[in-house]
Design an enzyme around this catalytic site. Structure first.
Site, PDB file in Angstrom:
ATOM      1  N   ASN A  93       0.851  -1.185   0.000  1.00  0.00           N
ATOM      2  CA  ASN A  93       0.000   0.000   0.000  1.00  0.00           C
ATOM      3  C   ASN A  93       0.891   1.241   0.000  1.00  0.00           C
ATOM      4  O   ASN A  93       1.864   1.314   0.756  1.00  0.00           O
ATOM      5  CB  ASN A  93      -0.902   0.025   1.241  1.00  0.00           C
ATOM      6  CG  ASN A  93      -1.974  -1.040   1.187  1.00  0.00           C
ATOM      7  OD1 ASN A  93      -2.504  -1.347   0.124  1.00  0.00           O
ATOM      8  ND2 ASN A  93      -2.301  -1.633   2.331  1.00  0.00           N
ATOM      9  N   HIS A 106       6.232  -2.412   3.954  1.00  0.00           N
ATOM     10  CA  HIS A 106       5.784  -3.763   4.343  1.00  0.00           C
ATOM     11  C   HIS A 106       5.010  -4.379   3.201  1.00  0.00           C
ATOM     12  O   HIS A 106       4.167  -3.738   2.578  1.00  0.00           O
ATOM     13  CB  HIS A 106       4.949  -3.733   5.622  1.00  0.00           C
ATOM     14  CG  HIS A 106       3.898  -2.664   5.658  1.00  0.00           C
ATOM     15  ND1 HIS A 106       4.183  -1.349   5.940  1.00  0.00           N
ATOM     16  CD2 HIS A 106       2.575  -2.711   5.430  1.00  0.00           C
ATOM     17  CE1 HIS A 106       3.079  -0.641   5.890  1.00  0.00           C
ATOM     18  NE2 HIS A 106       2.082  -1.444   5.564  1.00  0.00           N
ATOM     19  N   LEU A 107       5.321  -5.636   2.966  1.00  0.00           N
ATOM     20  CA  LEU A 107       4.632  -6.420   1.954  1.00  0.00           C
ATOM     21  C   LEU A 107       3.591  -7.264   2.674  1.00  0.00           C
ATOM     22  O   LEU A 107       3.931  -8.076   3.540  1.00  0.00           O
ATOM     23  CB  LEU A 107       5.656  -7.315   1.238  1.00  0.00           C
ATOM     24  CG  LEU A 107       5.162  -8.227   0.125  1.00  0.00           C
ATOM     25  CD1 LEU A 107       4.518  -7.430  -1.000  1.00  0.00           C
ATOM     26  CD2 LEU A 107       6.330  -9.059  -0.413  1.00  0.00           C
ATOM     27  N   HIS A 108       2.308  -7.033   2.355  1.00  0.00           N
ATOM     28  CA  HIS A 108       1.254  -7.853   2.951  1.00  0.00           C
ATOM     29  C   HIS A 108       1.205  -9.187   2.207  1.00  0.00           C
ATOM     30  O   HIS A 108       1.117  -9.216   0.968  1.00  0.00           O
ATOM     31  CB  HIS A 108      -0.124  -7.194   2.783  1.00  0.00           C
ATOM     32  CG  HIS A 108      -0.332  -5.933   3.565  1.00  0.00           C
ATOM     33  ND1 HIS A 108      -0.962  -5.904   4.794  1.00  0.00           N
ATOM     34  CD2 HIS A 108      -0.020  -4.640   3.296  1.00  0.00           C
ATOM     35  CE1 HIS A 108      -1.027  -4.663   5.237  1.00  0.00           C
ATOM     36  NE2 HIS A 108      -0.464  -3.870   4.345  1.00  0.00           N
TER      37      HIS A 108
HETATM   38  P1  5GP Z   1      -0.837  -0.510   5.839  1.00  0.00           P
HETATM   39  O1  5GP Z   1      -2.276  -0.102   5.963  1.00  0.00           O
HETATM   40  O2  5GP Z   1       0.109   0.587   6.274  1.00  0.00           O
HETATM   41  O3  5GP Z   1      -0.498  -1.072   4.498  1.00  0.00           O
HETATM   42  O4  5GP Z   1      -0.652  -1.738   6.824  1.00  0.00           O
HETATM   43  C1  5GP Z   1      -0.193  -1.628   8.125  1.00  0.00           C
HETATM   44  C2  5GP Z   1      -0.521  -2.933   8.791  1.00  0.00           C
HETATM   45  O5  5GP Z   1       0.226  -3.031   9.982  1.00  0.00           O
HETATM   46  C3  5GP Z   1      -1.991  -3.096   9.168  1.00  0.00           C
HETATM   47  O6  5GP Z   1      -2.525  -4.234   8.534  1.00  0.00           O
HETATM   48  C4  5GP Z   1      -1.970  -3.197  10.692  1.00  0.00           C
HETATM   49  O7  5GP Z   1      -2.917  -4.120  11.170  1.00  0.00           O
HETATM   50  C5  5GP Z   1      -0.548  -3.646  10.963  1.00  0.00           C
HETATM   51  N1  5GP Z   1       0.000  -3.199  12.229  1.00  0.00           N
HETATM   52  C6  5GP Z   1      -0.020  -1.933  12.731  1.00  0.00           C
HETATM   53  N2  5GP Z   1       0.645  -1.880  13.895  1.00  0.00           N
HETATM   54  C7  5GP Z   1       1.101  -3.135  14.131  1.00  0.00           C
HETATM   55  C8  5GP Z   1       1.872  -3.712  15.196  1.00  0.00           C
HETATM   56  O8  5GP Z   1       2.284  -3.048  16.152  1.00  0.00           O
HETATM   57  N3  5GP Z   1       2.126  -5.051  15.106  1.00  0.00           N
HETATM   58  C9  5GP Z   1       1.703  -5.809  14.051  1.00  0.00           C
HETATM   59  N4  5GP Z   1       2.018  -7.109  14.065  1.00  0.00           N
HETATM   60  N5  5GP Z   1       0.980  -5.293  13.053  1.00  0.00           N
HETATM   61  C10 5GP Z   1       0.687  -3.978  13.082  1.00  0.00           C
END
Ligand code: 5GP
Ligand code: ZN
Length: 120
Positions: A93, A106-108
């Site tokens: 994203n 980060h790669l989901h």
């Molecule tokens: P983004 O929306 O930025 O692509 O994804 C960020 C992701 O990081 C989200 O899916 C959210 O649930 C995850 N996330 C946010 N904070 C933490 C954390 O402290 N630990 C873990 N394991 N995941 C997190």
């Protein structure tokens, strides 16, 4: 793509450093894979570079080895989690419209259920 100035209070840098707990599944030379805190699929893992990188829009050609390492690690996690055969989704994203919230690349890795296209 490195941005050490921003790394100090970055939550994902803190996970890499072991200062913040996470359910870490695997590691490689350049990357770490851990479960997402708020999973959107039965398997939802984040694969991040050990070094702080803002997002996919700041990646340059020189970062190729790190990005390849992340994708290879994602494949290994997918195999270990038993979703490699049926398939999975890999997502970066970038920015507000894509709901990017954490400013560390980060790669989901999402899998374990069938998904729709286009995404929401
Ligand atoms: P983004 O929306 O930025 O692509 O994804 C960020 C992701 O990081 C989200 O899916 C959210 O649930 C995850 N996330 C946010 N904070 C933490 C954390 O402290 N630990 C873990 N394991 N995941 C997190
Ligand atoms: Zn960071």
């Amino acid at each position: 793509m490195s941005d050490t100035a921003a790394a100090g209070d970055c939550i994902f840098c803190r996970i890499v450093a072991g200062d913040l707990p996470a359910d870490i599944l695997d590691r490689s030379d350049h990357a770490v894979a851990f479960r997402d805190l708020n999973p959107q699929a039965p398997v939802h893992v984040l694969v991040i570079p050990r070094r702080h990188v803002e997002n996919a829009a700041t990646v340059e050609h020189d970062d190729g080895a790190v990005i390849a390492d992340m994708v290879v690690l994602a494949r290994r996690v997918a195999q270990d989690q038993g979703i490699a055969e049926r398939g999975y989704r890999l997502v970066f994203n970038v920015g507000e419209d894509a709901t990017n919230t954490v400013p560390h690349l980060h790669l989901h890795l999402l899998g374990g259920r069938s998904m729709t296209w286009p995404p929401g």
